[in-house]
Design an enzyme around this catalytic site. Structure first.
Site, PDB file in Angstrom:
ATOM      1  N   ASN A   1     -10.029  -0.448  -0.679  1.00  0.00           N
ATOM      2  CA  ASN A   1      -8.818  -0.290  -0.657  1.00  0.00           C
ATOM      3  C   ASN A   1      -8.183  -0.925  -1.999  1.00  0.00           C
ATOM      4  O   ASN A   1      -8.213  -2.157  -2.259  1.00  0.00           O
ATOM      5  CB  ASN A   1      -8.279  -1.320   0.477  1.00  0.00           C
TER       6      ASN A   1
ATOM      7  N   HIS B   1      -3.861   7.177   2.470  1.00  0.00           N
ATOM      8  CA  HIS B   1      -4.310   5.507   1.739  1.00  0.00           C
ATOM      9  C   HIS B   1      -5.536   5.094   2.389  1.00  0.00           C
ATOM     10  O   HIS B   1      -5.739   5.440   3.484  1.00  0.00           O
ATOM     11  CB  HIS B   1      -2.967   4.346   2.279  1.00  0.00           C
TER      12      HIS B   1
ATOM     13  N   CYS C   1       0.722  -1.294  -0.098  1.00  0.00           N
ATOM     14  CA  CYS C   1      -0.057  -0.027  -0.013  1.00  0.00           C
ATOM     15  C   CYS C   1       0.682   1.367  -0.041  1.00  0.00           C
ATOM     16  O   CYS C   1       0.365   2.292  -0.188  1.00  0.00           O
ATOM     17  CB  CYS C   1      -1.097  -0.067   1.178  1.00  0.00           C
TER      18      CYS C   1
HETATM   19  N1  ACO Z   1     -18.041  -9.782   7.993  1.00  0.00           N
HETATM   20  C1  ACO Z   1     -18.675 -10.038   9.180  1.00  0.00           C
HETATM   21  N2  ACO Z   1     -17.983 -10.266  10.148  1.00  0.00           N
HETATM   22  C2  ACO Z   1     -16.683 -10.273  10.303  1.00  0.00           C
HETATM   23  C3  ACO Z   1     -16.210 -10.011   8.887  1.00  0.00           C
HETATM   24  C4  ACO Z   1     -17.047  -9.656   7.673  1.00  0.00           C
HETATM   25  N3  ACO Z   1     -16.470  -9.452   6.310  1.00  0.00           N
HETATM   26  N4  ACO Z   1     -14.648 -10.160   9.071  1.00  0.00           N
HETATM   27  C5  ACO Z   1     -14.348 -10.601  10.068  1.00  0.00           C
HETATM   28  N5  ACO Z   1     -15.587 -10.641  10.779  1.00  0.00           N
HETATM   29  C6  ACO Z   1     -15.645 -11.105  12.330  1.00  0.00           C
HETATM   30  C7  ACO Z   1     -14.739 -11.606  13.109  1.00  0.00           C
HETATM   31  O1  ACO Z   1     -14.765 -12.943  12.691  1.00  0.00           O
HETATM   32  C8  ACO Z   1     -14.806 -11.324  14.288  1.00  0.00           C
HETATM   33  O2  ACO Z   1     -15.784 -12.150  14.984  1.00  0.00           O
HETATM   34  P1  ACO Z   1     -15.439 -12.859  16.497  1.00  0.00           P
HETATM   35  O3  ACO Z   1     -15.633 -11.802  17.419  1.00  0.00           O
HETATM   36  O4  ACO Z   1     -16.856 -13.554  16.531  1.00  0.00           O
HETATM   37  O5  ACO Z   1     -14.293 -13.364  16.349  1.00  0.00           O
HETATM   38  C9  ACO Z   1     -15.450 -10.005  14.095  1.00  0.00           C
HETATM   39  O6  ACO Z   1     -16.083  -9.829  12.895  1.00  0.00           O
HETATM   40  C10 ACO Z   1     -14.559  -8.776  14.609  1.00  0.00           C
HETATM   41  O7  ACO Z   1     -13.154  -9.089  13.860  1.00  0.00           O
HETATM   42  P2  ACO Z   1     -11.956  -8.254  13.750  1.00  0.00           P
HETATM   43  O8  ACO Z   1     -10.988  -8.626  12.855  1.00  0.00           O
HETATM   44  O9  ACO Z   1     -11.714  -8.248  15.221  1.00  0.00           O
HETATM   45  O10 ACO Z   1     -12.446  -6.760  13.278  1.00  0.00           O
HETATM   46  P3  ACO Z   1     -11.915  -5.282  13.243  1.00  0.00           P
HETATM   47  O11 ACO Z   1     -12.749  -4.467  13.885  1.00  0.00           O
HETATM   48  O12 ACO Z   1     -10.454  -5.568  13.636  1.00  0.00           O
HETATM   49  O13 ACO Z   1     -11.867  -4.946  11.668  1.00  0.00           O
HETATM   50  C11 ACO Z   1     -10.385  -4.773   9.917  1.00  0.00           C
HETATM   51  C12 ACO Z   1     -11.206  -5.837  10.823  1.00  0.00           C
HETATM   52  C13 ACO Z   1     -11.460  -4.081   9.008  1.00  0.00           C
HETATM   53  C14 ACO Z   1      -9.500  -5.753   8.922  1.00  0.00           C
HETATM   54  C15 ACO Z   1      -9.714  -3.913  10.559  1.00  0.00           C
HETATM   55  O14 ACO Z   1      -8.729  -4.699  11.635  1.00  0.00           O
HETATM   56  C16 ACO Z   1      -8.209  -3.002   9.670  1.00  0.00           C
HETATM   57  O15 ACO Z   1      -8.915  -2.241   9.020  1.00  0.00           O
HETATM   58  N6  ACO Z   1      -7.215  -3.458   9.619  1.00  0.00           N
HETATM   59  C17 ACO Z   1      -6.232  -2.561   8.878  1.00  0.00           C
HETATM   60  C18 ACO Z   1      -6.178  -3.078   7.627  1.00  0.00           C
HETATM   61  C19 ACO Z   1      -5.268  -2.167   6.779  1.00  0.00           C
HETATM   62  O16 ACO Z   1      -4.939  -1.144   7.289  1.00  0.00           O
HETATM   63  N7  ACO Z   1      -4.530  -2.373   5.707  1.00  0.00           N
HETATM   64  C20 ACO Z   1      -3.685  -1.769   4.874  1.00  0.00           C
HETATM   65  C21 ACO Z   1      -2.613  -2.406   4.346  1.00  0.00           C
HETATM   66  S1  ACO Z   1      -3.124  -3.753   3.079  1.00  0.00           S
HETATM   67  C22 ACO Z   1      -1.828  -4.027   2.357  1.00  0.00           C
HETATM   68  O17 ACO Z   1      -0.795  -3.359   2.504  1.00  0.00           O
HETATM   69  C23 ACO Z   1      -2.031  -4.806   1.163  1.00  0.00           C
END
Ligand code: ACO
Length: 327
Positions: free
Chosen positions: A284, A254, A114
Site C-alpha cells: 500500500n 486503491h 489514501c
Molecule cells: N503477521 C502475523 N499475524 C498477524 C499480523 C502479522 N503481520 N498482524 C496481525 N496478526 C495477527 C493478529 O494479532 C491477530 O491475532 P489473534 O487472532 O491472535 O488476536 C490475527 O493476526 C488476526 O488479526 P486481524 O487484525 O484480525 O487480521 P485481519 O484479517 O483483520 O487483517 C488487515 C488485518 C490486513 C490490516 C485488514 O484488517 C485490512 O486490510 N484492513 C484495511 C486496511 C486498509 O484498507 N487501509 C486503507 C487505508 S490506509 C491509509 O489511509 C493510510
C-alpha cells in the site's frame, strides 16, 4: 463549462530497495503466508534515509511531464497528495517546484491519506474546467516506511513507498475525466492516525517514548469501511455525473488489501481481470497507488478508447473519492 481535463501524461517512481515478506519475517513475528493470505502483498519498496517524499514525487512528476510531451516550464500548478511530506511545512509541492526550477506557480499539498491523489485530481480538474490553467501536475507520493513502528507487525507489513503522477491538461484526445464522487466521514478519524507531531500532541520526548509518532490503524474497522465504500463511491460518481454504471469497464482501485479489491470486483459485476492489482509488488503506497496503477494499466495496452475506468480511493479521514475516466 469546458472539459474536466485530459490525462495527457503519466509517470511513476519507486525506490530501489525491495523488502520481501521473508525479509520481514526476520524483524517481526510474521510470515509470508499470513501477509499473502490476509493482504495479497509479497514485497514492497522502501526509500533511503536521504530520499524524502519530495524526491520520489519529483522523479514521478518529471516522467509524467515528459510523457505529456511538455517541459516543466509549461506546468501552471502543482498539487501533491501526501500524508508524509518532507516536513510539516513548507509543502512537499513547493519543494518539488524548486527541484523543477519553477518559480511563481501555485504549489500545494493535499492531505487525504489514501484518497490524497484522487482528491487532488478533482481539485486540479476544477481549474481546468473553469479555464484558469492549461496543464496541472498532480502527484501522489508517500513514504509510510518513515511513519511506521518497525516492531509493530500489525502495521509495518502493509505499506510501501512510491510516487505516481499525472499531467492534467485542457486539451487532449483520450483519458478524459468525465465525473467524480467524493466524501468523508470524520466520525472515523481515529481509525487511521498518527497521534503526535501536530497541534494536539506536539512532538516531545514523552510523545516519542509513548510511540505516539507512529501510524496506528484499527484494521478491522477500516476493512469494514473499505468493503462498503468502494461500490458506494463508484455508484455515487456515476449518479453525480449522470452516467450509466453499466458502462463501467475497469476499476483502478486503491491497493490496500486484495480481499477488498476482489470484493469490489464482485459487487460491481466485473471480472477480476478488469481490476488493476499491483499490491503484490508494491504494498500500500497510500496516495501513490492509483497513479501508479493507472500508469501501468494504460501502458499494458489492453483497454480500448471510449471505455470507462473508475479510479477509486479510500482511506484515512475517513475519506473516499472516485474519478471516472473515458479512455
Ligand atoms: N503477521 C502475523 N499475524 C498477524 C499480523 C502479522 N503481520 N498482524 C496481525 N496478526 C495477527 C493478529 O494479532 C491477530 O491475532 P489473534 O487472532 O491472535 O488476536 C490475527 O493476526 C488476526 O488479526 P486481524 O487484525 O484480525 O487480521 P485481519 O484479517 O483483520 O487483517 C488487515 C488485518 C490486513 C490490516 C485488514 O484488517 C485490512 O486490510 N484492513 C484495511 C486496511 C486498509 O484498507 N487501509 C486503507 C487505508 S490506509 C491509509 O489511509 C493510510
Amino acid at each position: 463549462m469546458g472539459t474536466k481535463g485530459f490525462i495527457t501524461g503519466t509517470g511513476m517512481y519507486l525506490p530501489e530497495k525491495i523488502v520481501t515478506n521473508f525479509d520481514l519475517e526476520k524483524i517481526v513475528d510474521t510470515s509470508d503466508e499470513w501477509i499473502t493470505q490476509r493482504t495479497g502483498i509479497k514485497e514492497r519498496r522502501i526509500s533511503r534515509d536521504d530520499e524524502p517524499t519530495s524526491e520520489l514525487a519529483y522523479k514521478a512528476g518529471m516522467k509524467a511531464i515528459e510523457d505529456a510531451g511538455l517541459t516543466p516550464d509549461e506546468i501552471d500548478m502543482i498539487i501533491v497528495g501526501t500524508f508524509t511530506p518532507d516536513m510539516l511545512f513548507p509543502s512537499c509541492a513547493c519543494i518539488v517546484a524548486k527541484k523543477m526550477g519553477l518559480e511563481g506557480i501555485p504549489a500545494l499539498d493535499l492531505e487525504a491519506a489514501c484518497s490524497g491523489f484522487v482528491y487532488s485530481l478533482t481539485i486540479a480538474s476544477q481549474f481546468i474546467e473553469n479555464g484558469v490553467f492549461e496543464n496541472i501536475l498532480v502527484i501522489g507520493a508517500d513514504e509510510t516506511s518513515k511513519t511506521v513502528d518497525w516492531s509493530d507487525r500489525t502495521v509495518c507489513v502493509l505499506f510501501g513507498d512510491g510516487a505516481g503522477a499525472f499531467v492534467l491538461s485542457s486539451k487532449g484526445t483520450k483519458n478524459e475525466i468525465k465525473g467524480f464522487g467524493m466524501g468523508s466521514r470524520g466520525s472515523g478519524h481515529d481509525c487511521i492516525v498518527i497521534p503526535a507531531g501536530g497541534s494536539r500532541i506536539p512532538a516531545t520526548q514523552k510523545a516519542i517514548d509513548e510511540k505516539l509518532h507512529f501510524l496506528t490503524m484499527k484494521g478491522k474497522d477500516v476493512y469494514r469501511f473499505a468493503i462498503n465504500i468502494v461500490s458506494h463511491t463508484i455508484k455515487q460518481a456515476f449518479n453525480e455525473s449522470n452516467m450509466e454504471v453499466s458502462d463501467l469497464k475497469y476499476i483502478i482501485p486503491h491497493q490496500a488489501n486484495i480481499r477488498i479489491i476482489k470484493s469490489a470486483a464482485k459487487k460491481m459485476g466485473l471480472n477480476e481481470d478488469n481490476i488493476t492489482i499491483n499490491l503484490d509488488k508494491y504494498g500500500n503506497t497510500v496516495a501513490a497507488t492509483i497513479p501508479i496503477g493507472f500508469h501501468e494499466f494504460i501502458n499494458d495496452g489492453k483497454s480500448n478508447s471510449g471505455e470507462i475506468a473508475a479510479l477509486v480511493g479510500f482511506g484515512g479521514g475517513l475519506s473516499w473519492c472516485t474519478i471516472l475516466v473515458e479512455l
